[in-house]
Design a protein around this motif. Structure first.
Motif, PDB file in Angstrom:
ATOM      1  N   GLY A 127       0.823  -1.204   0.000  1.00 54.70           N
ATOM      2  CA  GLY A 127       0.000   0.000   0.000  1.00 54.70           C
ATOM      3  C   GLY A 127       0.851   1.244   0.000  1.00 54.70           C
ATOM      4  N   GLU A 128       0.227   2.348   0.283  1.00 63.24           N
ATOM      5  CA  GLU A 128       0.922   3.632   0.307  1.00 63.24           C
ATOM      6  C   GLU A 128       2.040   3.647   1.340  1.00 63.24           C
ATOM      7  N   TYR A 129       1.771   3.058   2.524  1.00 61.53           N
ATOM      8  CA  TYR A 129       2.765   2.968   3.593  1.00 61.53           C
ATOM      9  C   TYR A 129       2.959   1.498   3.955  1.00 61.53           C
ATOM     10  N   PRO A 130       3.894   0.797   3.294  1.00 66.04           N
ATOM     11  CA  PRO A 130       4.100  -0.626   3.584  1.00 66.04           C
ATOM     12  C   PRO A 130       4.460  -0.840   5.054  1.00 66.04           C
ATOM     13  N   GLU A 131       3.737  -1.744   5.720  1.00 64.97           N
ATOM     14  CA  GLU A 131       3.917  -1.982   7.145  1.00 64.97           C
ATOM     15  C   GLU A 131       4.654  -3.299   7.393  1.00 64.97           C
ATOM     16  N   PHE A 132       5.748  -3.219   8.172  1.00 66.31           N
ATOM     17  CA  PHE A 132       6.518  -4.397   8.528  1.00 66.31           C
ATOM     18  C   PHE A 132       5.926  -5.053   9.777  1.00 66.31           C
ATOM     19  N   SER A 133       5.995  -6.380   9.817  1.00 62.34           N
ATOM     20  CA  SER A 133       5.603  -7.125  11.012  1.00 62.34           C
ATOM     21  C   SER A 133       6.393  -8.425  11.039  1.00 62.34           C
ATOM     22  N   GLY A 134       6.398  -9.093  12.190  1.00 62.77           N
ATOM     23  CA  GLY A 134       7.137 -10.337  12.329  1.00 62.77           C
ATOM     24  C   GLY A 134       8.282 -10.204  13.304  1.00 62.77           C
ATOM     25  N   LYS A 135       9.186 -11.170  13.264  1.00 64.62           N
ATOM     26  CA  LYS A 135      10.243 -11.236  14.269  1.00 64.62           C
ATOM     27  C   LYS A 135      11.548 -11.716  13.643  1.00 64.62           C
ATOM     28  N   LEU A 136      12.661 -11.160  14.126  1.00 60.59           N
ATOM     29  CA  LEU A 136      13.998 -11.617  13.766  1.00 60.59           C
ATOM     30  C   LEU A 136      14.636 -12.250  14.987  1.00 60.59           C
ATOM     31  N   VAL A 137      15.177 -13.455  14.817  1.00 58.23           N
ATOM     32  CA  VAL A 137      15.828 -14.174  15.918  1.00 58.23           C
ATOM     33  C   VAL A 137      17.328 -14.203  15.650  1.00 58.23           C
ATOM     34  N   PHE A 138      18.103 -13.592  16.546  1.00 59.36           N
ATOM     35  CA  PHE A 138      19.556 -13.491  16.419  1.00 59.36           C
ATOM     36  C   PHE A 138      20.219 -14.564  17.284  1.00 59.36           C
ATOM     37  N   ASP A 139      21.212 -15.243  16.722  1.00 57.98           N
ATOM     38  CA  ASP A 139      21.923 -16.288  17.452  1.00 57.98           C
ATOM     39  C   ASP A 139      23.432 -16.078  17.298  1.00 57.98           C
ATOM     40  N   SER A 140      24.074 -15.625  18.409  1.00 63.47           N
ATOM     41  CA  SER A 140      25.536 -15.417  18.452  1.00 63.47           C
ATOM     42  C   SER A 140      26.018 -14.499  17.338  1.00 63.47           C
ATOM     43  N   VAL A 141      25.286 -13.433  17.096  1.00 65.37           N
ATOM     44  CA  VAL A 141      25.627 -12.494  16.018  1.00 65.37           C
ATOM     45  C   VAL A 141      26.774 -11.588  16.470  1.00 65.37           C
ATOM     46  N   PRO A 142      27.845 -11.437  15.654  1.00 62.69           N
ATOM     47  CA  PRO A 142      28.947 -10.544  16.011  1.00 62.69           C
ATOM     48  C   PRO A 142      28.459  -9.103  16.161  1.00 62.69           C
ATOM     49  N   LEU A 143      28.921  -8.444  17.211  1.00 57.58           N
ATOM     50  CA  LEU A 143      28.453  -7.096  17.501  1.00 57.58           C
ATOM     51  C   LEU A 143      28.843  -6.112  16.405  1.00 57.58           C
ATOM     52  N   THR A 166      35.450   0.139  17.306  1.00 52.58           N
ATOM     53  CA  THR A 166      36.750   0.095  17.979  1.00 52.58           C
ATOM     54  C   THR A 166      36.614   0.111  19.494  1.00 52.58           C
ATOM     55  N   ARG A 167      35.404   0.277  20.014  1.00 53.89           N
ATOM     56  CA  ARG A 167      35.203   0.417  21.458  1.00 53.89           C
ATOM     57  C   ARG A 167      34.569  -0.818  22.093  1.00 53.89           C
ATOM     58  N   ILE A 168      33.705  -1.503  21.342  1.00 56.22           N
ATOM     59  CA  ILE A 168      33.060  -2.689  21.894  1.00 56.22           C
ATOM     60  C   ILE A 168      33.064  -3.793  20.848  1.00 56.22           C
ATOM     61  N   GLU A 169      33.086  -5.027  21.318  1.00 57.57           N
ATOM     62  CA  GLU A 169      33.021  -6.176  20.423  1.00 57.57           C
ATOM     63  C   GLU A 169      32.442  -7.359  21.193  1.00 57.57           C
ATOM     64  N   GLY A 170      32.100  -8.427  20.459  1.00 55.24           N
ATOM     65  CA  GLY A 170      31.540  -9.601  21.116  1.00 55.24           C
ATOM     66  C   GLY A 170      30.408 -10.190  20.307  1.00 55.24           C
ATOM     67  N   ARG A 171      29.582 -11.019  20.959  1.00 62.40           N
ATOM     68  CA  ARG A 171      28.466 -11.676  20.301  1.00 62.40           C
ATOM     69  C   ARG A 171      27.196 -11.514  21.131  1.00 62.40           C
ATOM     70  N   LEU A 172      26.049 -11.457  20.430  1.00 64.12           N
ATOM     71  CA  LEU A 172      24.763 -11.271  21.093  1.00 64.12           C
ATOM     72  C   LEU A 172      23.730 -12.201  20.500  1.00 64.12           C
ATOM     73  N   SER A 173      22.775 -12.606  21.321  1.00 65.62           N
ATOM     74  CA  SER A 173      21.610 -13.362  20.870  1.00 65.62           C
ATOM     75  C   SER A 173      20.357 -12.645  21.362  1.00 65.62           C
ATOM     76  N   GLY A 174      19.262 -12.812  20.641  1.00 64.48           N
ATOM     77  CA  GLY A 174      18.024 -12.161  21.071  1.00 64.48           C
ATOM     78  C   GLY A 174      16.950 -12.222  20.020  1.00 64.48           C
ATOM     79  N   GLU A 175      15.843 -11.573  20.315  1.00 64.20           N
ATOM     80  CA  GLU A 175      14.699 -11.508  19.409  1.00 64.20           C
ATOM     81  C   GLU A 175      14.217 -10.063  19.300  1.00 64.20           C
ATOM     82  N   LEU A 176      13.920  -9.638  18.065  1.00 65.04           N
ATOM     83  CA  LEU A 176      13.420  -8.283  17.836  1.00 65.04           C
ATOM     84  C   LEU A 176      12.150  -8.330  16.997  1.00 65.04           C
ATOM     85  N   GLU A 177      11.121  -7.606  17.445  1.00 63.43           N
ATOM     86  CA  GLU A 177       9.883  -7.472  16.690  1.00 63.43           C
ATOM     87  C   GLU A 177      10.024  -6.324  15.689  1.00 63.43           C
ATOM     88  N   LEU A 178       9.468  -6.524  14.484  1.00 65.19           N
ATOM     89  CA  LEU A 178       9.533  -5.510  13.428  1.00 65.19           C
ATOM     90  C   LEU A 178       8.255  -4.680  13.404  1.00 65.19           C
TER      91      LEU A 178
END
Length: 572
Positions: free
Chosen positions: A294-310, A320-332
């Protein structure tokens, strides 16, 4: 006299035969059957007429075959193809480069199109197209080119429309069926698609798929798009490797059937579905993700992150200040065609066996490392913890931050970090202080857009002038090349402006919030003044420092670090 009689008779017979031959086929046949030649004469005349007819048919056939073979090379045929493609896609202008037919295949060196308000793209460029093409295709009503193979496609796809009417027209163009023309599918070796705002606010809206293999198949009234390889970008998710993305594109929107980003362990066979890969180095899975059109496409759903590099989630100087790995879930949520942009909301945690490291690029950590003679702050490895994330409207909010670096021997908390912070674009006054000019990063996107449009209009005007010159001299190929170059220049200019705006945006982000940094109780053992100012917490046995976070990244904690260093120096 007698000697001349046979010659006169021969001359008479010859003239008679010529006269009979000039009377037409049916007269000759009646003459032969009436006794003028009998059946043998009739057969002779029939054979002679047949041979004449055969010669005519062969000559006509050769002419028709030559026309059918060479018609694809004519400017008229190319212009007809351009007009048909423009009508089918709603394009303002279409140019085809070097169209030819050979051994049952139609081939184009290039196809370029510029969109309109009713098309689903702003610009489109395809290189080296191949498809089935019979001798009569393009003349008869039915034409089935089969699967169209394309070496590369670069397209800027619309992230919405200016009105519901324009959105409806673009959808109609995308899913319209052309009677007599059926495409089984499209295969592209290298695909580059981008969408959302191109400059200024692209941090909120911009997305792209780059250097990916595409297989598109028509399924009823829908399209099934399969992307493998390449990278995916949306907002702050930058250049995530694509393992497999499968989209179902319907008139009412887009659904992600399967979505896997990341890096598998080992080297699984090409085309292995993501859910069949047993081990990943890291991954992102799309779950129930869809975009309502439509005129304003609407996002929905979820992204699941598993050990993603920061480093894939943060950009600029934060790497250069932070690094590591993260896991989690984000709603769109949100839209690519709104001021708020595409939003994410959810939480991250440090996965088991991983760490989140913070380096002494922050001024306060460098100062504490100098003051504290017993502990090391050059790199703090947080072993456990989590935080909530909310993005949208051009800002990022980190809340409920609770991280802990554990003691290697006792597994007790050695250093802790808690708090909340908002990362946003600067106000007009803040931007003026940072840059020394009264220009707001992000808020000046309209001015940048006008500048970009002005520059591209000049290029189009130059291209139009070259086109007119080419038309006068009959140089159709030169005209097409100019059109291709104009689209390429426009795309490169938009990319340059977008990169500049993004870099400027990231450099001038403002932090608002505060953290509580909990350090070992003996940290200020050699600094009486600091020990008195920051006493040990009786319950935890650690020193709690309230760390204000205000201003751009490069100046965070500098004022507090200077004060701490001065207090320590004065007390010795």
């Amino acid at each position: 006299m007698e000697a001349q009689q046979p010659q006169s008779s021969d001359t008479f017979d010859q003239r008679m035969s010529q006269w009979i031959a000039s009377q037409g086929f049916w007269f000759q046949l009646r003459y032969s059957l009436s006794g003028g030649g009998g059946w043998s004469g009739a057969m002779f005349h029939l054979l002679r007429m047949f041979l004449r007819l055969l010669v005519v048919v062969v000559l006509v056939g050769i002419g028709v075959l030559y026309y059918l073979t060479k018609r694809a090379d004519t400017p008229e045929f190319r212009e007809g193809m351009e007009a048909r493609f423009a009508e089918a896609t709603g394009a303002a202008e279409v140019k085809i480069l070097d169209f030819q037919r050979s051994q049952g295949l139609g081939m184009m060196r290039g196809l370029a199109a510029e969109g309109t308000a009713t098309s689903f793209f702003n610009s489109l460029e395809a290189r080296n197209l191949r498809f089935e093409m019979g001798l009569l295709d393009g003349i008869r009503e039915e034409w089935r080119p089969g699967v169209i193979d394309i070496n590369s496609v670069d397209a800027v796809v619309k992230g919405g429309a200016n009105s519901s009417e324009e959105a409806g027209q673009a959808i109609d163009v995308l899913f319209r069926e052309t009677p007599g023309f059926e495409v089984d599918g499209i295969r592209v070796t290298r695909t580059r698609l981008s969408w959302g705002y191109a400059i200024g606010s692209e941090v909120r809206n911009f997305g792209k798929i780059a250097d990916s293999r595409l297989e598109a198949t028509r399924v009823g009234s829908s399209w099934r798009l399969v992307f493998r390889g390449g990278t995916f970008t949306q907002n702050w998710m930058t250049d995530f490797p694509i393992h497999e993305l499968i989209f179902i594109l319907r008139p009412d929107g887009l659904e992600v059937e399967e979505g896997w980003l990341g890096v598998p362990e080992g080297d699984p066979p090409a085309g292995t579905p993501g859910d069949e890969i047993k081990s990943w180095k890291w991954k992102v899975e799309f779950q129930d993700v869809r975009v309502d059109g439509g005129e304003y496409p609407e996002f929905s759903g979820k992204l699941v992150f598993d050990s993603v590099p920061l480093e894939t989630l943060v950009a600029g100087q934060l790497e250069t200040r932070i690094e590591g790995r993260l896991s989690g879930e984000l709603e769109l949520s949100g839209s690519t065609n709104s001021a708020e942009g595409v939003g994410f909301k959810g939480s991250f945690e440090i996965p088991e066996g991983a760490q989140l490291a913070m380096r002494d690029e922050f001024a306060l950590l460098r100062t504490i490392d100098v003051v504290d003679a017993f502990n090391n702050y050059k790199r703090i490895d947080f072993d456990t913890g989590s935080f909530d994330v909310t993005t949208g409207g051009g800002q990022l909010e980190l809340s409920n931050v609770d991280l802990a670096a554990l003691d290697e021997d006792s597994e007790s908390v050695r250093i802790g970090l808690t708090g909340d912070v908002v990362v946003r674009k600067p106000t007009r006054e803040e931007a003026a202080d940072l840059a020394g000019i009264e220009e707001v990063v992000g808020a000046s996107s309209s001015a940048m857009q006008k500048k970009a449009e002005a520059e591209m209009s000049l290029k189009r005007a130059a291209a139009a002038a070259r086109k007119a010159e080419g038309s006068e001299s009959g140089e159709g190929t030169s005209e097409s090349l100019d059109f291709f170059k104009s689209l390429q220049d426009d795309r490169k200019e938009l990319e340059r402006l977008r990169d500049e705006a993004s870099s400027r945006f990231l450099r001038t982000l403002i932090f608002d919030g505060s953290f509580r940094l909990s350090i070992p109780g003996d940290a200020f053992g050699r600094s009486p003044a600091l020990r008195e100012l920051h006493p040990v917490n009786a319950q935890t046995g650690r020193i709690d420092l309230v760390v204000p976070l205000n201003g751009p990244l490069f100046s965070l904690t500098e004022e507090q670090a200077d004060e701490m260093y001065q207090i320590d120096t004065d007390s010795r």
